[in-house]
Each structure stands twice: as structure tokens, then as C-alpha cells.
Design an enzyme around this catalytic site. Sequence first.
Site, PDB file in Angstrom:
ATOM      1  N   ASP A   1       0.793  -1.248   0.000  1.00 13.71           N
ATOM      2  CA  ASP A   1       0.000   0.000   0.000  1.00 13.71           C
ATOM      3  C   ASP A   1       0.821   1.292   0.000  1.00 13.71           C
ATOM      4  OD1 ASP A   1      -1.978  -1.905   0.265  1.00 13.71           O
ATOM      5  OD2 ASP A   1      -2.837  -1.114   2.109  1.00 13.71           O
TER       6      ASP A   1
ATOM      7  N   LYS B   1      -6.858  -5.022  -3.062  1.00 16.12           N
ATOM      8  CA  LYS B   1      -7.620  -5.544  -1.923  1.00 16.12           C
ATOM      9  C   LYS B   1      -8.582  -4.486  -1.406  1.00 16.12           C
ATOM     10  CE  LYS B   1      -3.782  -4.443   1.148  1.00 16.12           C
ATOM     11  NZ  LYS B   1      -4.484  -3.439   1.962  1.00 16.12           N
TER      12      LYS B   1
ATOM     13  N   CYS C   1      -1.902  -2.956   7.739  1.00 19.65           N
ATOM     14  CA  CYS C   1      -1.779  -3.840   6.581  1.00 19.65           C
ATOM     15  C   CYS C   1      -0.465  -4.614   6.562  1.00 19.65           C
ATOM     16  CB  CYS C   1      -1.994  -3.047   5.299  1.00 19.65           C
ATOM     17  SG  CYS C   1      -3.695  -2.409   5.204  1.00 19.65           S
TER      18      CYS C   1
END
Length: 241
Positions: A44, A142, A187
Site C-alpha cells: 500500500d 484488496k 496492513c
Amino acid sequence: MHRRTLVKSAAALGLAGGFGSVSLSAFAQAKVKPNAKSALIVVDVQNCFIDGGTLPVKGGAEVVPVINKLADSFENIVVTQDWHTAGHASFASTHAGKKPFETTKLSYGTQVLWPDHCVQGTEDAALNKDLKLPTAQVIIRKGFHKNVDSYSAFEEADRKTSTGLAGYLKQRGINTVFVTGLATDFCVAWTALDARKLGFQVYVIEDATRAIDLNGSLAAAWKQMSAKGVKRIQSSDIVAA
Ligand SMILES: [Zn+2]
């Protein structure tokens, strides 16, 4: 923010249970040399999580040069991208009367609510333009199921829906992953913990991550990762290519 809310937030991550200090090894980490069975996972590193984005992680941009340098040492790189629908269930704005960083109950359990972030197709959701990852081969998107969040690169927050990443890595003979990116306590931690659960050797490269740290969530994440055998290293512990 109320302390109670934040504690609940950490609990929602499954990371609660004592925010004790994390003990650091008295010994220097031996150098680690990635090989053909290793993959770098870049979690990310998107505009939304960097200053100027919708959910900026403090110091988020600082991971980019560290990750770019690490990339030279890896034949295999996997990138993840938070990729939400508008009106996603993880957004506070979707729930009447809720504010960011509060929690709510969803079908799969307690969910931390975030500001609207990383909406599909927006500049905010784009990977940071300064990332240079010549051997990146897969982007795992995701959080695109409207009613399910996904912190982990391996399994969505319903703890049932697989992203397929474990199968991809295993079919390619990869048994060790090095996790980097944003944010350490969400994450990155969930990805590292799932990778352990799925049988991978796992390193988190600390200086290639930055945290959100909701009232102790960072210490709790390190504690849990350590308990599950995730190795905490620095980018200087990697043998440069
Ligand atoms: Zn998200």
C-alpha cells in the site's frame, strides 16, 4: 479521540492484550541475503497513505527511497494496492453518526472506520509515482468487495476470502517474504501474520515501514508478530545486490 475508542480500535485488530514494551534483541541481526525463493512485498505505498492523501501515515513518503534501494536485491516483488469502492463499509462516512477511527460491527466482526480513502481509479489510490520496482510482477488489489475490508495481502477481513497470493508465491517456489510499506500496525502486520500462518518465513523490514499507531497498536502489533515468529530487521540487515 477517546482513549476507550482507541483501545477498542486496537482490540478490533486482534492486537490487544497488553501494550507492553517490545524487547529488542541484544545481538545484532545477522545479514540476510534474499534469493530466488524470496519475495519483497510492498504494501500500500499509495498516495492516500502519504502526506497530501486522504489517510496519511506519518512519514509515509520516507519508505519510498528505502524500498527502492531494497528492490535491487529482489528477483520477485509483489505490490499491494488498497482499492475501495465508493461507499465502502470501512469508511466512517458510510455509517450514520460514525466518525473516523471509531469502530462498528460488520458481519465478520469489529471494523475500525477510516476516512474515505483509496477509492478505485482516483489519483489518491494510485501507487506513489516515485516507487521504482523493476522486478515487480503482481499487484494484489484488496478491499474491493464493498462490504469487506482487507488489511492483509493474503486474506480479506472476513478471514475466509483468499486473495490467491499464497498460491501464487508457493507455485513459484517462494518460501520467504520480506514485508515493507504502510502501515506497520495494520496492513503490514496483518500481511506478515497471515504469511506466517500460511507457512512462509517472514521478515518485516522496520525502516521500510511507517505506522498509524492508534494508542499502542504499533507496540501491540510488534508483540504479536514477534510471538508468531515474524523477524524484525532493518534494511541495513539485507545484503545489498
Ligand atoms: Zn483501506
